[in-house]
Design a protein around this motif. Structure first.
Motif, PDB file in Angstrom:
ATOM      1  N   ASN A  52      60.202  13.777  50.403  1.00  0.00           N
ATOM      2  CA  ASN A  52      58.876  13.672  49.615  1.00  0.00           C
ATOM      3  C   ASN A  52      57.688  14.370  50.478  1.00  0.00           C
ATOM      4  O   ASN A  52      56.721  14.483  50.256  1.00  0.00           O
ATOM      5  CB  ASN A  52      58.421  12.321  49.588  1.00  0.00           C
ATOM      6  N   GLY A  53      58.109  15.344  51.583  1.00  0.00           N
ATOM      7  CA  GLY A  53      57.042  15.791  52.134  1.00  0.00           C
ATOM      8  C   GLY A  53      56.477  15.565  53.098  1.00  0.00           C
ATOM      9  O   GLY A  53      56.567  14.423  53.579  1.00  0.00           O
ATOM     10  N   THR A  54      55.419  16.096  53.876  1.00  0.00           N
ATOM     11  CA  THR A  54      54.829  15.711  54.971  1.00  0.00           C
ATOM     12  C   THR A  54      53.221  16.196  55.011  1.00  0.00           C
ATOM     13  O   THR A  54      53.260  17.371  54.371  1.00  0.00           O
ATOM     14  CB  THR A  54      55.577  16.311  56.157  1.00  0.00           C
ATOM     15  N   VAL A 111      56.382  25.665  56.258  1.00  0.00           N
ATOM     16  CA  VAL A 111      57.259  26.669  55.685  1.00  0.00           C
ATOM     17  C   VAL A 111      58.609  26.469  55.836  1.00  0.00           C
ATOM     18  O   VAL A 111      59.474  26.536  54.748  1.00  0.00           O
ATOM     19  CB  VAL A 111      56.648  28.091  56.135  1.00  0.00           C
ATOM     20  N   LYS A 112      58.958  26.268  57.061  1.00  0.00           N
ATOM     21  CA  LYS A 112      60.252  26.000  57.464  1.00  0.00           C
ATOM     22  C   LYS A 112      61.068  25.000  56.546  1.00  0.00           C
ATOM     23  O   LYS A 112      62.208  24.954  56.210  1.00  0.00           O
ATOM     24  CB  LYS A 112      60.420  25.630  58.675  1.00  0.00           C
ATOM     25  N   PHE A 113      60.316  23.828  56.321  1.00  0.00           N
ATOM     26  CA  PHE A 113      60.978  22.615  55.596  1.00  0.00           C
ATOM     27  C   PHE A 113      60.523  22.673  54.161  1.00  0.00           C
ATOM     28  O   PHE A 113      61.025  21.425  53.568  1.00  0.00           O
ATOM     29  CB  PHE A 113      60.542  21.159  56.469  1.00  0.00           C
ATOM     30  N   THR A 131      61.325  18.709  52.662  1.00  0.00           N
ATOM     31  CA  THR A 131      62.567  17.734  53.190  1.00  0.00           C
ATOM     32  C   THR A 131      61.730  16.454  53.795  1.00  0.00           C
ATOM     33  O   THR A 131      62.596  15.610  53.556  1.00  0.00           O
ATOM     34  CB  THR A 131      63.201  18.420  54.061  1.00  0.00           C
ATOM     35  N   GLY A 132      60.710  16.748  54.314  1.00  0.00           N
ATOM     36  CA  GLY A 132      59.992  15.602  54.920  1.00  0.00           C
ATOM     37  C   GLY A 132      61.043  14.995  56.106  1.00  0.00           C
ATOM     38  O   GLY A 132      61.867  15.646  56.485  1.00  0.00           O
ATOM     39  N   MET A 133      60.850  13.693  56.677  1.00  0.00           N
ATOM     40  CA  MET A 133      61.683  13.013  57.598  1.00  0.00           C
ATOM     41  C   MET A 133      61.752  11.682  57.393  1.00  0.00           C
ATOM     42  O   MET A 133      60.665  11.165  56.911  1.00  0.00           O
ATOM     43  CB  MET A 133      61.264  13.583  59.150  1.00  0.00           C
ATOM     44  N   ASN A 134      62.688  10.972  57.809  1.00  0.00           N
ATOM     45  CA  ASN A 134      62.721   9.642  57.829  1.00  0.00           C
ATOM     46  C   ASN A 134      61.904   9.026  59.070  1.00  0.00           C
ATOM     47  O   ASN A 134      61.536   9.323  59.842  1.00  0.00           O
ATOM     48  CB  ASN A 134      64.033   9.108  58.339  1.00  0.00           C
ATOM     49  N   LEU A 155      67.014  21.339  60.902  1.00  0.00           N
ATOM     50  CA  LEU A 155      67.028  22.737  60.339  1.00  0.00           C
ATOM     51  C   LEU A 155      66.258  22.783  59.252  1.00  0.00           C
ATOM     52  O   LEU A 155      66.172  22.044  58.393  1.00  0.00           O
ATOM     53  CB  LEU A 155      68.583  22.889  60.095  1.00  0.00           C
ATOM     54  N   GLY A 156      65.584  24.029  59.054  1.00  0.00           N
ATOM     55  CA  GLY A 156      64.743  24.265  57.822  1.00  0.00           C
ATOM     56  C   GLY A 156      65.673  24.584  56.678  1.00  0.00           C
ATOM     57  O   GLY A 156      66.876  24.499  56.819  1.00  0.00           O
ATOM     58  N   THR A 157      65.048  24.653  55.694  1.00  0.00           N
ATOM     59  CA  THR A 157      65.623  24.735  54.213  1.00  0.00           C
ATOM     60  C   THR A 157      66.448  26.215  54.182  1.00  0.00           C
ATOM     61  O   THR A 157      67.446  26.224  53.159  1.00  0.00           O
ATOM     62  CB  THR A 157      64.721  24.804  53.123  1.00  0.00           C
TER      63      THR A 157
END
Length: 242
Positions: A231-233, A149-151, A178-181, A197-199
């Motif tokens: 691309n999400g998680t 939810v946060k991202f 947002t996903g992550m690198n 930080l979340g969206t």
């Protein structure tokens, strides 16, 4: 002889992981508490000495509130973990319908989901059942959904999926946020990974995933995280049916 050496090495690795976990936990609690109370004390003293105006004081209170919420979450996570470390903690297996877990999470997060206009759906086997510790499993899924939810951005969807594979259950939470690198994934359970930080500006201490991994080990399961930037998680739990 080799089996004995391998066994000893495994025990040493587990002990080192436990020590690192405890040391990191103490360090994080100490740092966050000093930072929170230090900032709050500075604000009060600045107001008393009239080095800031009342207007500026109240402008800074939302940040203090945010930091206090983060600190409280850290304490709650730590308390949950500590309960499993003292005495002879044993999991309490009960029969669990995965759809019941989904409904529990959907109701708990109803306000936040509505606030960000996020839809939460169930996919997969609606009759999926496993036997494990419900409290630990609820905690784990709670923290995973919290991150999802946060991202996630407003209007995006989140899915909880259950798939039965022979003697194990795979429960996944997937978002398109947002996903992550990839370079951050290897350090996701360590204490030197960055705080994201979340969206909506939400901030976390990064402790929850470390405790999540510890709890999954107690449930004799495994966790995988697949993520790519923008691309999400997908976080998947591989749990024995017991």
């Amino acid at each position: 002889m080799n089996d004995l050496i391998d066994g000893l090495q495994l025990k040493i690795e587990r002990l080192e992981n436990e020590i690192n976990f405890r040391n990191g936990l103490i360090s994080m609690l100490s740092h966050d508490s000093k930072e929170l109370f230090g900032n709050f004390l500075w604000l009060i003293e600045a107001l008393e000495e009239k080095t800031i105006t009342e207007e500026d004081f109240f402008k800074l209170l939302p940040q203090v509130k945010s930091d206090a919420r983060k600190n409280l979450q850290t304490v709650q996570d730590s308390t949950a973990w500590l309960k499993t470390q003292y005495g002879e903690f044993k999991i309490k297996p009960v029969t669990i319908m995965v759809t019941d877990l989904f409904q529990y999470l959907k109701e708990k997060y109803a306000a936040r989901l509505q606030e960000k206009n996020i839809n939460f759906y169930f996919k997969g086997d609606h009759n999926a059942v496993l036997t494990n510790d419900r409290l630990l499993l609820e905690y784990v899924l709670d923290k995973i959904l919290n991150n999802a939810v946060k991202f996630s951005s407003p209007g995006q969807d989140i899915y909880l999926q259950a798939v039965t594979e022979d003697d194990r259950m795979v429960i996944s939470v997937t978002d398109s946020g947002t996903g992550m690198n990839e370079k951050y994934l290897s350090g996701i359970y360590t204490y030197d990974n960055p705080v994201f930080l979340g969206t909506s500006g939400e901030k976390g201490a990064g402790l929850s995933l470390k405790i999540v991994k510890n709890f999954i080990s107690l449930m004799r399961g495994n966790i995988t995280i697949i993520s790519s930037e923008n691309n999400g998680t997908t976080v998947s739990l591989f749990l024995p049916k017991l």
